[in-house]
Enzyme design. Structure first.
Site: not given
Ligand code: FE
Length: 130
Positions: A120, A100, A51
């Site tokens: 990570c 998102c 996104c």
């Molecule tokens: Fe995103």
């Protein structure tokens, strides 16, 4: 939150590369030392590949030796969200993009100061912006 993004599985599949889709939408993990960003130590910002939200910054990136991009903290604490992940016989904390919902990776408590945290993160979940 008003800026959350909801897309159908079909839309995600169309917009993302197969590897991005596998990691972001199916919580996959890229093989260590194979992504384009684990060894990237140039200045810049790391955006969500799904996104475009700013998730991490080069200032907080460090070389963990793990083969995945590693950060001591997100660019903004509200940019990411986490949840417990008990899959694969491990007890971990999963990290995803708050906007998102895309899977990013995991956060561990063995990072360097000042936070002691190690985010990570899969290269496939990120895109670099200078
Ligand atoms: Fe995103």
């Amino acid at each position: 939150m008003s800026d959350e993004i909801e897309k159908s599985d079909e839309e995600w599949r169309r917009e993302l590369t197969p590897e991005q889709y596998r990691v972001l939408r199916q919580k996959g993990t890229e093989r260590a030392f194979t992504g384009p960003l684990w060894n990237d130590h140039e200045p810049g910002r790391f955006l969500c590949a799904g996104c475009g939200a700013e998730l991490f910054r080069a200032e907080e990136k460090f070389e963990s030796g793990s083969g995945w991009p590693s950060f001591t903290r997100p660019a903004d604490p509200r940019a990411v969200a986490s949840e417990r992940d008990s899959s694969h016989g491990m007890d971990r904390v999963e990290v995803h993009c708050r906007r998102c919902g895309g899977h990013l990776g995991h956060v561990f408590q063995d990072g360097p100061p000042p936070t002691g945290e190690r985010y990570c993160i899969n290269s496939a979940s990120l895109k670099k912006a200078r």
